[in-house]
Design a protein around this motif. Structure first.
Motif, short mmCIF file in Angstrom:
data_model
loop_
_atom_site.label_atom_id
_atom_site.label_comp_id
_atom_site.label_asym_id
_atom_site.label_seq_id
_atom_site.Cartn_x
_atom_site.Cartn_y
_atom_site.Cartn_z
N HIS A 85 0.81 -1.21 0.00
CA HIS A 85 0.00 0.00 0.00
C HIS A 85 0.85 1.27 0.00
O HIS A 85 0.32 2.37 -0.08
CB HIS A 85 -0.91 0.00 1.23
CG HIS A 85 -0.17 -0.08 2.52
ND1 HIS A 85 0.43 -1.26 2.95
CD2 HIS A 85 0.10 0.85 3.46
CE1 HIS A 85 1.03 -1.03 4.11
NE2 HIS A 85 0.85 0.24 4.44
N ARG A 86 2.18 1.12 0.07
CA ARG A 86 3.07 2.29 0.14
C ARG A 86 4.10 2.30 -0.98
O ARG A 86 5.09 2.99 -0.89
CB ARG A 86 3.79 2.31 1.49
CG ARG A 86 2.86 2.48 2.66
CD ARG A 86 3.58 2.35 3.95
NE ARG A 86 4.46 3.50 4.13
CZ ARG A 86 5.18 3.70 5.22
NH1 ARG A 86 5.14 2.85 6.21
NH2 ARG A 86 5.95 4.75 5.33
N ARG A 87 3.87 1.52 -2.02
CA ARG A 87 4.86 1.45 -3.10
C ARG A 87 4.96 2.76 -3.86
O ARG A 87 3.98 3.48 -4.02
CB ARG A 87 4.49 0.34 -4.09
CG ARG A 87 4.51 -1.03 -3.49
CD ARG A 87 4.36 -2.09 -4.54
NE ARG A 87 3.19 -1.90 -5.36
CZ ARG A 87 2.40 -2.88 -5.76
NH1 ARG A 87 2.66 -4.12 -5.42
NH2 ARG A 87 1.36 -2.65 -6.51
N GLU A 94 12.58 3.40 -6.23
CA GLU A 94 12.37 2.60 -5.01
C GLU A 94 13.43 1.51 -4.89
O GLU A 94 14.00 1.31 -3.82
CB GLU A 94 10.98 1.96 -5.07
CG GLU A 94 10.64 1.12 -3.87
CD GLU A 94 9.29 0.47 -4.05
OE1 GLU A 94 8.29 1.09 -3.67
OE2 GLU A 94 9.26 -0.66 -4.59
N LEU A 95 13.70 0.83 -6.00
CA LEU A 95 14.72 -0.23 -5.98
C LEU A 95 16.10 0.33 -5.67
O LEU A 95 16.86 -0.28 -4.91
CB LEU A 95 14.72 -0.99 -7.31
CG LEU A 95 15.67 -2.18 -7.41
CD1 LEU A 95 15.37 -3.21 -6.32
CD2 LEU A 95 15.57 -2.82 -8.78
N ALA A 96 16.42 1.49 -6.21
CA ALA A 96 17.73 2.10 -5.93
C ALA A 96 17.86 2.43 -4.44
O ALA A 96 18.90 2.15 -3.82
CB ALA A 96 17.92 3.36 -6.77
N LEU A 97 16.82 2.98 -3.84
CA LEU A 97 16.84 3.26 -2.40
C LEU A 97 16.94 1.96 -1.60
O LEU A 97 17.68 1.88 -0.62
CB LEU A 97 15.58 4.03 -1.99
CG LEU A 97 15.48 5.47 -2.47
CD1 LEU A 97 14.09 6.04 -2.22
CD2 LEU A 97 16.55 6.33 -1.81
N PHE A 142 17.98 -1.60 11.53
CA PHE A 142 18.28 -0.50 10.62
C PHE A 142 17.34 -0.53 9.41
O PHE A 142 16.75 0.48 9.03
CB PHE A 142 19.74 -0.56 10.17
CG PHE A 142 20.04 0.37 9.03
CD1 PHE A 142 20.15 1.73 9.23
CD2 PHE A 142 20.19 -0.14 7.74
CE1 PHE A 142 20.40 2.58 8.17
CE2 PHE A 142 20.44 0.70 6.68
CZ PHE A 142 20.54 2.07 6.88
N ARG A 143 17.18 -1.71 8.80
CA ARG A 143 16.35 -1.83 7.60
C ARG A 143 14.89 -1.49 7.87
O ARG A 143 14.24 -0.82 7.07
CB ARG A 143 16.45 -3.25 7.03
CG ARG A 143 17.75 -3.54 6.33
CD ARG A 143 17.76 -4.98 5.81
NE ARG A 143 19.00 -5.27 5.14
CZ ARG A 143 19.87 -6.20 5.54
NH1 ARG A 143 19.62 -6.93 6.60
NH2 ARG A 143 20.97 -6.40 4.86
N PHE A 144 14.34 -1.99 8.98
CA PHE A 144 12.93 -1.73 9.29
C PHE A 144 12.65 -0.24 9.31
O PHE A 144 11.71 0.24 8.66
CB PHE A 144 12.52 -2.37 10.62
CG PHE A 144 11.08 -2.14 10.97
CD1 PHE A 144 10.07 -2.80 10.28
CD2 PHE A 144 10.72 -1.26 11.97
CE1 PHE A 144 8.73 -2.58 10.58
CE2 PHE A 144 9.38 -1.04 12.29
CZ PHE A 144 8.39 -1.71 11.60
N VAL A 150 12.27 5.82 4.32
CA VAL A 150 12.96 6.22 3.10
C VAL A 150 12.49 5.47 1.87
O VAL A 150 12.18 6.07 0.84
CB VAL A 150 14.49 6.04 3.26
CG1 VAL A 150 15.23 6.40 1.99
CG2 VAL A 150 15.01 6.84 4.43
N VAL A 151 12.40 4.15 1.94
CA VAL A 151 12.21 3.35 0.73
C VAL A 151 10.76 3.27 0.30
O VAL A 151 10.41 3.64 -0.82
CB VAL A 151 12.77 1.92 0.93
CG1 VAL A 151 12.53 1.08 -0.31
CG2 VAL A 151 14.25 1.98 1.25
N PHE A 152 9.90 2.77 1.17
CA PHE A 152 8.51 2.52 0.80
C PHE A 152 7.61 3.65 1.25
O PHE A 152 6.86 3.54 2.21
CB PHE A 152 8.04 1.18 1.34
CG PHE A 152 8.77 0.02 0.77
CD1 PHE A 152 8.54 -0.40 -0.53
CD2 PHE A 152 9.74 -0.65 1.52
CE1 PHE A 152 9.23 -1.47 -1.08
CE2 PHE A 152 10.43 -1.72 0.97
CZ PHE A 152 10.19 -2.12 -0.32
N MET A 153 7.70 4.75 0.53
CA MET A 153 6.87 5.91 0.80
C MET A 153 6.17 6.28 -0.51
O MET A 153 6.83 6.64 -1.48
CB MET A 153 7.71 7.10 1.26
CG MET A 153 8.37 6.88 2.59
SD MET A 153 9.35 8.29 3.09
CE MET A 153 8.16 9.60 3.02
#
Length: 155
Positions: A85-87, A94-97, A142-144, A150-153
């Motif tokens: 729901h946040r892609r 997104e993939l680069a981040l 860190f990833r969570f 940063v990534v899934f916004m």
């Protein structure tokens, strides 16, 4: 409805949403962990009864390769399930981040193997896997937070 009741309902919704997200993230992470650990052990220690894996003399590089494979599993699981729901519309951005965040995670995980071998001088499966487990725990936290912020916004 009172302000306190309204605040309580909003807090419950936020906490419930984070717990569902954390559970999905955890399941995807568990699968990625199995892929990473299995790949690492096959690359360094080989199949049971075999003298060693193809990267037995390069454990830090094997850790990086294994984490890279697990990263692909993690991106697919998180993009299409945890954060569906946040892609972002721009998949490449997104993939680069995602890759950047995971490179930091990879450095954390591989760094624990290098540090463990440097400090202990031990190159056994138990020592490497304990070091990797510690690295995975730190990298997972860190990833969570990085995925959420940063990534899934949704853009």
């Amino acid at each position: 409805m009172s302000d306190l009741a309204s605040l309580t309902l909003r807090m419950r919704d936020v906490i419930g949403g984070i717990w569902r997200e954390a559970a999905a993230f955890g399941l995807v992470g568990a699968l990625a962990f199995l892929v990473d650990t299995g790949a690492y052990n096959l690359l360094v220690f080989g199949l049971p009864g075999v003298t060693g894996g193809p990267m037995r003399s390069a454990p830090v590089q094997a850790s990086a390769v294994a984490t890279g494979v697990a990263m692909i599993v993690s991106w697919a699981g998180n993009r299409y399930w945890t954060y569906r729901h946040r892609r972002r519309e721009k998949v490449t951005h997104e993939l680069a981040l995602f890759v950047f965040v995971n490179i930091v995670g990879l450095v954390i995980t591989a760094g624990t193997v290098a540090l463990s071998r440097q400090l202990t001088g031990c190159d056994c499966a138990l020592s490497d896997n304990v070091a990797r487990l510690f690295g995975w725990a730190v990298a997972t936290l860190f990833r969570f937070f990085a995925y959420r912020r940063v990534v899934f916004m949704a853009a």
